[in-house]
Design an enzyme around this catalytic site. Sequence first.
Site, PDB file in Angstrom:
ATOM      1  NE  ARG A 131      -1.074   4.760   3.230  1.00  0.00           N
ATOM      2  CZ  ARG A 131      -2.489   4.895   2.235  1.00  0.00           C
ATOM      3  NH1 ARG A 131      -3.011   5.265   3.640  1.00  0.00           N
ATOM      4  NH2 ARG A 131      -2.798   5.106   1.605  1.00  0.00           N
TER       5      ARG A 131
ATOM      6  CG  MET B 224      -2.238   0.926   0.878  1.00  0.00           C
ATOM      7  SD  MET B 224      -3.139   1.008   2.897  1.00  0.00           S
ATOM      8  CE  MET B 224      -2.515   0.530   3.824  1.00  0.00           C
ATOM      9  CB  CYS B 225       2.707   2.607  -0.447  1.00  0.00           C
ATOM     10  SG  CYS B 225       4.036   1.618  -0.782  1.00  0.00           S
ATOM     11  N   GLY B 226       2.934   4.398   2.465  1.00  0.00           N
ATOM     12  CA  GLY B 226       2.867   5.566   3.201  1.00  0.00           C
ATOM     13  C   GLY B 226       3.791   6.587   2.836  1.00  0.00           C
TER      14      GLY B 226
END
Lengths: 304, 227
Positions: free
Chosen positions: A34, A1-3
Site C-alpha cells: 500500500r 495509496m497508504c496503509g
Amino acid sequence: MCGVGGILYKKIGNQGTSPVGKDLVKMLESMTHRGQDSSGFTVVGEDIDGDLVLRIWTDDPAQAADVLSMAEEALQKAGGVVRTRSAWGQFLRLTIDYEGEIPALAEAILNTPGVALHSIGETSEVIKDVGTPVAMDGIHSLSQMRGTHGIGHVRMATESRVDVNHAHPFWAYPFTDVTVVHNGQLTNYHKLKRMYEDQGHRFQTGNDSELIAVYLADKLANGDTLDSALRSSLSDLDGTFTYLVSTKDGLGYAKDQWSAKPLVTMETDDIIAIASEEIALRGVFNQEIDRVEPQNNEVMTWLL
Amino acid sequence: MVIVDAAGLTTRELNGRLKELAASGQEITVLNPHAGHNIAVGIFESCRIQITGSVGYYAASLLDGPEVAIDGNAGWALGENMMAGKITLTKDAGASVGSTMRGGELFVGGNAGARAGISMKGGTLIVGGNAGFLTGFMMQKGRIIVCGDVGEAVGDSMYEGAIYVGGEIGSLGTDAKTEEIGEDELLDILATLESHGIKQRYTFTKVVSAKKLYHFDSLERLEKTVI
C-alpha cells in the site's frame, strides 16, 4: 495509496509496557504493497525520563550536528533542561524537564533554521522517515520501543512530495501526545489551510494529511472532546479518509462518508488492533480472527 | 484431492499451481491463505477449490467456471468480474463484493461492505447478513439478494437488474424505486436461499431503477425519423 495501523493493549492490573513498536512494525510491514516511500509510528505510554520527549529533525545532512545543537540550545534558552539525548544522522531525540507552555517551547525550536519538530509528548513520540517499516526499524530501533498503544503508517505519496517531514504521523501541535495517520486525500485542504493559517495555526509541510492534525488541535483547543472532534471532521473534511488518531489515553478512528478507504478492527480481552487490511491484523493475531469492518461516517475511540 | 499450502508461496506461485491443478480436474484445498491478496485469481477451468481461512483483496476474481468455497473473511472485491461459477464465503466480505460480475453465483454468509455488487452485469449475489452503503451502485443486470439490512443509497444509478432486501433500507439511491415482487420471482429467491442453507422466509423489498434519469434507449438526433 497508504496503509494505517494501530494497536492498544488494554490495562490489566498493573502491567508495565508492551511491545508496541515491534507490533506496529509487523503490522505495517505487511502492508508495504500500500506504500513504500515512507513510514512512521507513534508509540504512546512509554516510561520517559523527564517531563517531555521531543523528536527533532534537520533537513541539512552536512550540518546536521550543528543545526541540531542550535535547536537544543534554543530549547534550553526557552527553559528546557535536557535529561537524555540521542542523535543519529539528521534525527535528534531529547527528554527534558520543562515547566512552561508548549507553544513557547515549540516556537523556540522551530525558529531555528533547518529544523523540523516531529513531536512533543509527555508519554509518546513520533518516529518517521523515508523507507519501509523494517528498514526504519534497523535505523531507529522501533522494535525495542515499548508502551501501551500506538499508530503507524506506510506511505504512497499522492498529493505532496516524499521526504521525512511529509511522512505521517502528524502531530497536532501544540497538543502533546495527539498524532494522526491518514489514508486518503483531502480535497478542501488548501481552503482550510488558508483559513487556519489566518487564525495563526502553523503548518510544517505541504501534506494535506497534516491538516487533520491541525483540525483536531483546533477543535481540542476549543474544548471539544476527541470523540466530538472526530465526529465533526466527518462533515468538515472533504475528500476520502480513514484516519487514526493516538492520544495519551487511547486511540480513535474516523471513516469518511463514502466508505472510500478501508479499515478493519479486531478486539480481544487484551488487545485492540485496527488496520487498513486484515493481513496487518494477522501480524498481531497469528490465527483466523473475527474482524469488524466499520462502515461509512463512522467514528470510534477506545480509552485505556 | 490435492492440498496446496499457501504459506511460503508467492501469489504468482500459488495461482500458477492452482491453474495447473484446475486443468487436471482434481479437487484442491488451499491452506494458510493468511488474508493475502489475489488468491485464486484468473482460473478458467471448472474445478473445486476449498480455501481454509481468510483471504485478502480480489480473492477468486476473474473466474470462469470454478467453484470456490472460502471458510473465513474476505477483503475488498471478492469475486470481481466472475464470468461463471460459484463462490461461497462463510464470514464477512469487505467492500465491492462481486464487483462487475457477469454470471455465476456469489454467496456471502456474513455481512458485506459498501458498494456490494457495484456495476454488476449478471449473475446472482447473495448476502446472508447486511450489506453496506451504495449496494448495487450502477448495477446493469443480475440479482442481488440481501437477507439483512442495506445501508444508504441502495440501487443508486442502477440501470437494470433487481436488488431484494429482507431487512431495513437505509435509503434509496438516486433514480431507484421499489416495486412489487412477483410470486414466481419470490419462490425463485427463496429456493436460491435454501440452496445455501437459509430457510427463513424473508419478506423482501424489491429495488429497481426508476428510469427517470435513464436515457440509454433514446435515439440519437439523426436516428429519429419523422413519422
